[in-house]
Design a protein around this motif. Sequence first.
Motif, mmCIF file in Angstrom:
data_model
loop_
_atom_site.group_PDB
_atom_site.id
_atom_site.type_symbol
_atom_site.label_atom_id
_atom_site.label_comp_id
_atom_site.label_asym_id
_atom_site.label_seq_id
_atom_site.Cartn_x
_atom_site.Cartn_y
_atom_site.Cartn_z
ATOM 1 N N THR A 1 -25.152 10.911 -14.413
ATOM 2 C CA THR A 1 -24.478 11.340 -13.220
ATOM 3 C C THR A 1 -23.980 12.892 -13.366
ATOM 4 O O THR A 1 -23.482 13.313 -11.699
ATOM 5 C CB THR A 1 -23.085 10.366 -12.417
ATOM 6 O OG1 THR A 1 -22.754 10.345 -14.497
ATOM 7 C CG2 THR A 1 -24.194 8.878 -12.720
ATOM 8 N N THR A 2 -24.221 13.549 -13.947
ATOM 9 C CA THR A 2 -23.856 14.550 -14.375
ATOM 10 C C THR A 2 -25.228 15.840 -14.937
ATOM 11 O O THR A 2 -26.108 15.291 -16.128
ATOM 12 C CB THR A 2 -22.729 15.002 -15.127
ATOM 13 O OG1 THR A 2 -21.542 14.216 -14.737
ATOM 14 C CG2 THR A 2 -22.164 16.703 -15.555
ATOM 15 N N VAL A 3 -24.977 16.933 -14.365
ATOM 16 C CA VAL A 3 -25.967 17.825 -14.956
ATOM 17 C C VAL A 3 -25.884 19.330 -14.726
ATOM 18 O O VAL A 3 -25.091 19.620 -13.920
ATOM 19 C CB VAL A 3 -27.606 17.405 -14.015
ATOM 20 C CG1 VAL A 3 -27.445 17.490 -12.452
ATOM 21 C CG2 VAL A 3 -28.836 18.300 -14.436
ATOM 22 N N LYS A 4 -26.351 20.256 -15.278
ATOM 23 C CA LYS A 4 -26.228 21.824 -15.568
ATOM 24 C C LYS A 4 -27.795 21.773 -14.168
ATOM 25 O O LYS A 4 -28.995 21.099 -14.513
ATOM 26 C CB LYS A 4 -26.381 22.546 -17.002
ATOM 27 C CG LYS A 4 -25.428 22.022 -17.570
ATOM 28 C CD LYS A 4 -25.344 22.973 -18.773
ATOM 29 C CE LYS A 4 -24.551 22.799 -19.471
ATOM 30 N NZ LYS A 4 -23.034 22.719 -19.546
ATOM 31 N N VAL A 5 -27.190 23.163 -14.142
ATOM 32 C CA VAL A 5 -28.411 24.160 -13.098
ATOM 33 C C VAL A 5 -28.826 25.177 -14.042
ATOM 34 O O VAL A 5 -27.911 26.040 -12.884
ATOM 35 C CB VAL A 5 -27.998 24.058 -11.662
ATOM 36 C CG1 VAL A 5 -28.476 24.365 -10.592
ATOM 37 C CG2 VAL A 5 -27.812 22.429 -11.061
ATOM 38 N N LEU B 1 -27.389 27.103 -3.824
ATOM 39 C CA LEU B 1 -27.008 25.911 -2.619
ATOM 40 C C LEU B 1 -27.881 24.808 -3.514
ATOM 41 O O LEU B 1 -27.804 23.488 -2.611
ATOM 42 C CB LEU B 1 -28.373 26.920 -1.503
ATOM 43 C CG LEU B 1 -28.300 25.753 0.139
ATOM 44 C CD1 LEU B 1 -27.210 24.997 0.213
ATOM 45 C CD2 LEU B 1 -28.966 26.265 0.640
ATOM 46 N N PHE B 2 -29.185 24.750 -3.769
ATOM 47 C CA PHE B 2 -29.916 23.567 -4.280
ATOM 48 C C PHE B 2 -28.222 23.112 -5.310
ATOM 49 O O PHE B 2 -28.406 21.331 -5.069
ATOM 50 C CB PHE B 2 -30.474 23.904 -5.622
ATOM 51 C CG PHE B 2 -31.238 23.169 -6.483
ATOM 52 C CD1 PHE B 2 -31.868 21.786 -5.622
ATOM 53 C CD2 PHE B 2 -30.933 22.907 -7.634
ATOM 54 C CE1 PHE B 2 -32.271 20.791 -6.159
ATOM 55 C CE2 PHE B 2 -31.492 21.873 -8.363
ATOM 56 C CZ PHE B 2 -32.831 20.429 -7.377
ATOM 57 N N GLY C 1 -42.329 32.518 -5.285
ATOM 58 C CA GLY C 1 -43.074 33.133 -4.500
ATOM 59 C C GLY C 1 -42.948 32.476 -2.485
ATOM 60 O O GLY C 1 -43.390 33.209 -2.418
ATOM 61 N N ASP C 2 -41.705 31.906 -2.785
ATOM 62 C CA ASP C 2 -42.359 31.101 -1.440
ATOM 63 C C ASP C 2 -41.143 32.220 -0.605
ATOM 64 O O ASP C 2 -40.235 31.224 -0.832
ATOM 65 C CB ASP C 2 -42.247 30.605 -1.138
ATOM 66 C CG ASP C 2 -42.158 28.652 0.122
ATOM 67 O OD1 ASP C 2 -42.238 29.802 1.043
ATOM 68 O OD2 ASP C 2 -42.022 27.666 0.011
ATOM 69 N N ARG C 3 -41.570 32.757 -0.281
ATOM 70 C CA ARG C 3 -40.201 33.159 1.155
ATOM 71 C C ARG C 3 -40.185 32.039 2.264
ATOM 72 O O ARG C 3 -38.924 33.265 2.430
ATOM 73 C CB ARG C 3 -41.372 35.541 1.372
ATOM 74 C CG ARG C 3 -39.607 35.890 1.128
ATOM 75 C CD ARG C 3 -39.011 36.522 0.841
ATOM 76 N NE ARG C 3 -37.738 36.946 0.574
ATOM 77 C CZ ARG C 3 -36.827 37.237 2.045
ATOM 78 N NH1 ARG C 3 -37.014 35.966 2.098
ATOM 79 N NH2 ARG C 3 -36.289 37.282 1.371
ATOM 80 N N THR C 4 -40.841 31.699 2.747
ATOM 81 C CA THR C 4 -40.282 30.580 3.626
ATOM 82 C C THR C 4 -39.292 29.421 3.074
ATOM 83 O O THR C 4 -39.641 28.515 4.489
ATOM 84 C CB THR C 4 -41.452 30.369 4.423
ATOM 85 O OG1 THR C 4 -42.356 29.763 3.688
ATOM 86 C CG2 THR C 4 -42.268 31.343 4.858
ATOM 87 N N LEU C 5 -39.322 29.330 1.796
ATOM 88 C CA LEU C 5 -38.077 28.313 1.983
ATOM 89 C C LEU C 5 -37.327 28.034 2.632
ATOM 90 O O LEU C 5 -36.760 29.085 2.297
ATOM 91 C CB LEU C 5 -38.061 28.134 -0.099
ATOM 92 C CG LEU C 5 -37.083 27.349 -0.425
ATOM 93 C CD1 LEU C 5 -37.994 26.240 -0.644
ATOM 94 C CD2 LEU C 5 -37.040 27.726 -1.870
ATOM 95 N N THR C 6 -36.380 26.942 2.631
ATOM 96 C CA THR C 6 -35.569 26.272 3.262
ATOM 97 C C THR C 6 -34.278 25.767 2.473
ATOM 98 O O THR C 6 -34.885 25.271 1.931
ATOM 99 C CB THR C 6 -35.761 26.104 5.113
ATOM 100 O OG1 THR C 6 -36.484 24.259 4.879
ATOM 101 C CG2 THR C 6 -36.931 27.049 5.725
ATOM 102 N N GLY C 7 -33.248 25.673 3.537
ATOM 103 C CA GLY C 7 -32.343 25.206 3.137
ATOM 104 C C GLY C 7 -32.858 23.008 2.687
ATOM 105 O O GLY C 7 -32.073 22.673 2.491
ATOM 106 N N GLY D 1 -20.667 23.079 -14.599
ATOM 107 C CA GLY D 1 -20.668 24.210 -14.722
ATOM 108 C C GLY D 1 -21.469 25.683 -13.852
ATOM 109 O O GLY D 1 -21.812 24.831 -12.797
ATOM 110 N N ALA D 2 -21.139 26.904 -14.161
ATOM 111 C CA ALA D 2 -22.079 27.813 -12.536
ATOM 112 C C ALA D 2 -23.282 27.294 -13.124
ATOM 113 O O ALA D 2 -24.076 27.244 -14.423
ATOM 114 C CB ALA D 2 -21.274 28.907 -12.876
ATOM 115 N N VAL D 3 -23.847 28.226 -11.712
ATOM 116 C CA VAL D 3 -25.358 28.447 -12.049
ATOM 117 C C VAL D 3 -25.804 29.003 -12.721
ATOM 118 O O VAL D 3 -25.004 30.101 -12.619
ATOM 119 C CB VAL D 3 -26.161 28.239 -9.871
ATOM 120 C CG1 VAL D 3 -27.780 28.641 -10.388
ATOM 121 C CG2 VAL D 3 -25.723 27.004 -9.234
#
Length: 453
Positions: free
Chosen positions: A182-186, A234-235, A156-162, A248-250
Amino acid sequence: MADASPDSFVPGGSRRHRRPGQSGVGLRRALVLALAVPLTSAALAAPSAFAAGKGVGTTAKDTAPGEGLGADDQQMVTNLGTRVLDPRLGPDVSGVVLDSASGRTLWDHNGATALMPASNTKLATATAALTVLGPDHRFTTKVVYGGGTLTLVGGGDRTLTGADLAEMASTAVAGLKAAGLTTVKVAVDDSLFPEPTLANGWNSGYYPDSVAPVRALVVDGRHVEDTSLDAGQLFAQKLTAAGVDVDGAVTRATAGAGDVPVAQHRSAALSDIVHKMIKVSDNDIAETLLRATALATGRPATFEGGTEVVRQVLSLRYGVSLDHFEIYDGSGLSRANRIPAATLAEILELLTEPRYARTLGSIREGLPVAGEAGSTLGPEWGRFDDMNSKCAVGKVRAKTGTLTGAIALSGLTQGKDGKWKVFSFVENGSTAEASAIKDAMDGLAATVNGCWA
């Protein structure tokens, strides 16, 4: 620019609508417990008789200069009685001026009439959020790992930034590499808030320009349809840049109970977030705070859950009148909202009381100052720049409100007698240009200040 120091708010005298209360952690615990039970008053639970499309309510005739008023207040009241009839304001206008020291109503023009308040609604939202959550509350965004997946969990953080995401990604990558991965899904988990919906009274065109769909995860305040997946993508980019491949895709998922925490980011204090929300009238922050406030009392994070808490905080904690008070969102975008000027003035009057300074002080400090660049009363918006109101630059603190067919201005200023005045002006339905309406309303505030005598 001249500005009032916090220490200059030292009112005294009686209060019409105050109830004795606790303070600090004890207050928040007691309030949460009180709000966790069902409403016991039918008057609070049921909608009022004031239909969403009507700006009607009990009206009062203008308060004439009365016995005991000083010469400066008498002149202000006389001037307001004339200037509130400015054709630019239209026929459906209300206003109230209070003396903050005594709580006395100095002037009232249809102050009990329930009108569309626009963003003045944020005053109620902020009061409830700060009271229930506390000014030191921080929102936490987490990254957890389990089953080959990093899950970004919205808090619920509406101020989170890149930049915040990049920092969490860096921490997560360091842990993954230490474990030889070295590899992960998101995935993203925004289950803290239910599926976003339009509030009663919202124009469907508000999404996503005026307000983004309300989700528990968003980055850089981006106005996109799915802010959670947007943040997750973005993460994922930050992870790749830090040296871990994303498989893969998020996707959207719910973090498992056994997932391991690997990174987190805590927001600024709620007081800072509220300050920003009030200063620039941020709709997205307001709607997020409404949901967080509901959650803190055990209610669903919905428009209905949040507005119920707002009503109870105002009434049960502070004794603010809810006669003809109807809200359906936290930002004031809803055209179904109705709040009398008298109620807005009561909320603002809380800001002049030292006992509430720690809890609610960020609202007062966040109120835009007349002529303050970067705020909703800045010169870029054409505020306080005509021959009648420019004398009040630096002397008025007030929350603005603007929708098609509704303009409001409610705030604080020291009168010509040096005493603090609380004022609220709301108009609905004027056919004049919005800039002309605002000029007339700024003139009313300058009248309360006394610089336009």
